[in-house]
Design a protein around this motif. Structure first.
Motif, PDB file in Angstrom:
ATOM      1  N   TRP A   1      22.934  28.742  51.094  1.00 43.57           N
ATOM      2  CA  TRP A   1      23.092  27.709  50.071  1.00 43.57           C
ATOM      3  C   TRP A   1      24.441  27.007  50.161  1.00 43.57           C
ATOM      4  O   TRP A   1      24.720  26.071  49.424  1.00 43.57           O
ATOM      5  CB  TRP A   1      22.878  28.297  48.677  1.00 43.57           C
ATOM      6  N   CYS A   2      25.304  27.417  51.087  1.00 45.42           N
ATOM      7  CA  CYS A   2      26.656  26.856  51.227  1.00 45.42           C
ATOM      8  C   CYS A   2      26.679  25.753  52.271  1.00 45.42           C
ATOM      9  O   CYS A   2      26.167  25.921  53.369  1.00 45.42           O
ATOM     10  CB  CYS A   2      27.634  27.967  51.620  1.00 45.42           C
ATOM     11  N   THR A   3      27.298  24.616  51.933  1.00 49.12           N
ATOM     12  CA  THR A   3      27.474  23.531  52.899  1.00 49.12           C
ATOM     13  C   THR A   3      28.917  23.392  53.352  1.00 49.12           C
ATOM     14  O   THR A   3      29.178  22.829  54.406  1.00 49.12           O
ATOM     15  CB  THR A   3      27.016  22.171  52.318  1.00 49.12           C
ATOM     16  N   CYS A   4      29.869  23.925  52.566  1.00 48.44           N
ATOM     17  CA  CYS A   4      31.290  23.759  52.897  1.00 48.44           C
ATOM     18  C   CYS A   4      31.804  24.831  53.850  1.00 48.44           C
ATOM     19  O   CYS A   4      32.868  24.670  54.435  1.00 48.44           O
ATOM     20  CB  CYS A   4      32.134  23.754  51.615  1.00 48.44           C
ATOM     21  N   GLY A   5      31.073  25.931  54.000  1.00 43.71           N
ATOM     22  CA  GLY A   5      31.484  27.004  54.891  1.00 43.71           C
ATOM     23  C   GLY A   5      32.532  27.941  54.322  1.00 43.71           C
ATOM     24  O   GLY A   5      33.019  28.817  55.024  1.00 43.71           O
ATOM     25  N   ASN A   6      32.886  27.774  53.047  1.00 41.02           N
ATOM     26  CA  ASN A   6      33.913  28.609  52.428  1.00 41.02           C
ATOM     27  C   ASN A   6      33.386  29.483  51.301  1.00 41.02           C
ATOM     28  O   ASN A   6      34.163  30.211  50.681  1.00 41.02           O
ATOM     29  CB  ASN A   6      35.053  27.733  51.905  1.00 41.02           C
ATOM     30  N   CYS A   7      32.111  29.419  51.020  1.00 44.38           N
ATOM     31  CA  CYS A   7      31.530  30.227  49.941  1.00 44.38           C
ATOM     32  C   CYS A   7      31.277  31.649  50.423  1.00 44.38           C
ATOM     33  O   CYS A   7      31.154  31.909  51.620  1.00 44.38           O
ATOM     34  CB  CYS A   7      30.211  29.616  49.468  1.00 44.38           C
ATOM     35  N   ARG A   8      31.182  32.545  49.469  1.00 39.83           N
ATOM     36  CA  ARG A   8      30.784  33.929  49.721  1.00 39.83           C
ATOM     37  C   ARG A   8      29.622  34.219  48.788  1.00 39.83           C
ATOM     38  O   ARG A   8      29.456  33.554  47.764  1.00 39.83           O
ATOM     39  CB  ARG A   8      31.929  34.891  49.426  1.00 39.83           C
ATOM     40  N   ASP A   9      28.842  35.203  49.162  1.00 37.24           N
ATOM     41  CA  ASP A   9      27.680  35.527  48.337  1.00 37.24           C
ATOM     42  C   ASP A   9      28.132  35.911  46.931  1.00 37.24           C
ATOM     43  O   ASP A   9      29.210  36.463  46.738  1.00 37.24           O
ATOM     44  CB  ASP A   9      26.864  36.657  48.958  1.00 37.24           C
ATOM     45  N   MET A  10      27.306  35.584  45.976  1.00 33.66           N
ATOM     46  CA  MET A  10      27.589  35.866  44.572  1.00 33.66           C
ATOM     47  C   MET A  10      26.465  36.742  44.032  1.00 33.66           C
ATOM     48  O   MET A  10      25.356  36.755  44.569  1.00 33.66           O
ATOM     49  CB  MET A  10      27.688  34.565  43.783  1.00 33.66           C
ATOM     50  N   PRO A  11      26.717  37.479  42.939  1.00 30.31           N
ATOM     51  CA  PRO A  11      25.741  38.453  42.456  1.00 30.31           C
ATOM     52  C   PRO A  11      24.473  37.872  41.838  1.00 30.31           C
ATOM     53  O   PRO A  11      23.442  38.527  41.838  1.00 30.31           O
ATOM     54  CB  PRO A  11      26.515  39.270  41.417  1.00 30.31           C
ATOM     55  N   THR A  12      24.516  36.642  41.324  1.00 31.72           N
ATOM     56  CA  THR A  12      23.318  36.072  40.695  1.00 31.72           C
ATOM     57  C   THR A  12      22.977  34.723  41.309  1.00 31.72           C
ATOM     58  O   THR A  12      23.848  34.039  41.861  1.00 31.72           O
ATOM     59  CB  THR A  12      23.515  35.883  39.172  1.00 31.72           C
ATOM     60  N   ASP A  13      21.714  34.324  41.194  1.00 37.77           N
ATOM     61  CA  ASP A  13      21.287  33.015  41.704  1.00 37.77           C
ATOM     62  C   ASP A  13      22.054  31.885  41.020  1.00 37.77           C
ATOM     63  O   ASP A  13      22.382  30.886  41.648  1.00 37.77           O
ATOM     64  CB  ASP A  13      19.784  32.814  41.499  1.00 37.77           C
ATOM     65  N   LEU A  14      22.326  32.038  39.746  1.00 34.09           N
ATOM     66  CA  LEU A  14      23.043  31.011  38.987  1.00 34.09           C
ATOM     67  C   LEU A  14      24.447  30.780  39.558  1.00 34.09           C
ATOM     68  O   LEU A  14      24.930  29.652  39.595  1.00 34.09           O
ATOM     69  CB  LEU A  14      23.130  31.436  37.520  1.00 34.09           C
ATOM     70  N   GLU A  15      25.084  31.835  40.045  1.00 36.33           N
ATOM     71  CA  GLU A  15      26.445  31.743  40.578  1.00 36.33           C
ATOM     72  C   GLU A  15      26.478  31.326  42.048  1.00 36.33           C
ATOM     73  O   GLU A  15      27.551  31.046  42.575  1.00 36.33           O
ATOM     74  CB  GLU A  15      27.165  33.088  40.433  1.00 36.33           C
ATOM     75  N   ARG A  16      25.337  31.278  42.698  1.00 34.62           N
ATOM     76  CA  ARG A  16      25.277  30.873  44.108  1.00 34.62           C
ATOM     77  C   ARG A  16      25.301  29.355  44.185  1.00 34.62           C
ATOM     78  O   ARG A  16      24.293  28.691  44.451  1.00 34.62           O
ATOM     79  CB  ARG A  16      24.044  31.456  44.780  1.00 34.62           C
ATOM     80  N   LYS A  17      26.476  28.839  43.945  1.00 31.70           N
ATOM     81  CA  LYS A  17      26.666  27.393  43.908  1.00 31.70           C
ATOM     82  C   LYS A  17      27.815  27.022  44.834  1.00 31.70           C
ATOM     83  O   LYS A  17      28.869  27.647  44.809  1.00 31.70           O
ATOM     84  CB  LYS A  17      26.999  26.948  42.483  1.00 31.70           C
TER      85      LYS A  17
END
Length: 143
Positions: free
Chosen positions: A25-41
């Protein structure tokens, strides 16, 4: 040639950088997985324009002096004392940084009106002001 590199766990309970392959779900390449779908932004930007890498983000959300003024203002308004336990200082800094991010990006939202902060920004803040035990509160929707 393609290979999978196993990265070690980072200090303070932070998951390893996943990049786009591990975080689809990441396009910037700097995200890390988050515990909930809502936080996966993700911030939605390309790697060169990630919001977490902008100079204004660093100034508003990662500069200790700027956040210290905010904390003092919050303490004066809410009549709360200074941080006292281990890790309280960093915890207060990352909460202040979250509030600054929201105000910078969305303005004043009012009580119970909350927004999810992109994962890339959350982890830059947590890396700058880590909780010594690695305990973080995720997004809590408004009531």
């Amino acid at each position: 040639m393609c290979y999978l590199e196993v990265l070690p766990m980072l200090p303070h309970g932070a998951p390893p950088f996943a990049g786009v392959p591990g975080v689809p779900w990441c396009t910037c390449g700097n995200c890390r997985d988050m515990p909930t779908d809502l936080e996966r932004k993700c911030c939605g930007q390309d790697p060169n324009n990630c919001v977490s890498l902008l100079p204004h983000f660093s100034q508003y959300c990662l500069t200790e002096g700027f956040l210290r003024i905010h904390r003092q203002y919050q303490e004066d308004i809410t009549v709360l004392g200074q941080a006292s336990g281990p890790g309280d200082d960093n915890r207060e800094y990352h909460y202040a940084a979250y509030r600054h991010f929201i105000y910078w990006q969305h303005g004043s939202l009012g009580q119970g009106n909350r927004r999810v902060i992109p994962s890339c920004c959350v982890w830059r803040i947590r890396d700058r002001f880590p909780d010594p035990q690695g305990h973080y509160t995720g997004f809590v929707p408004g009531i």
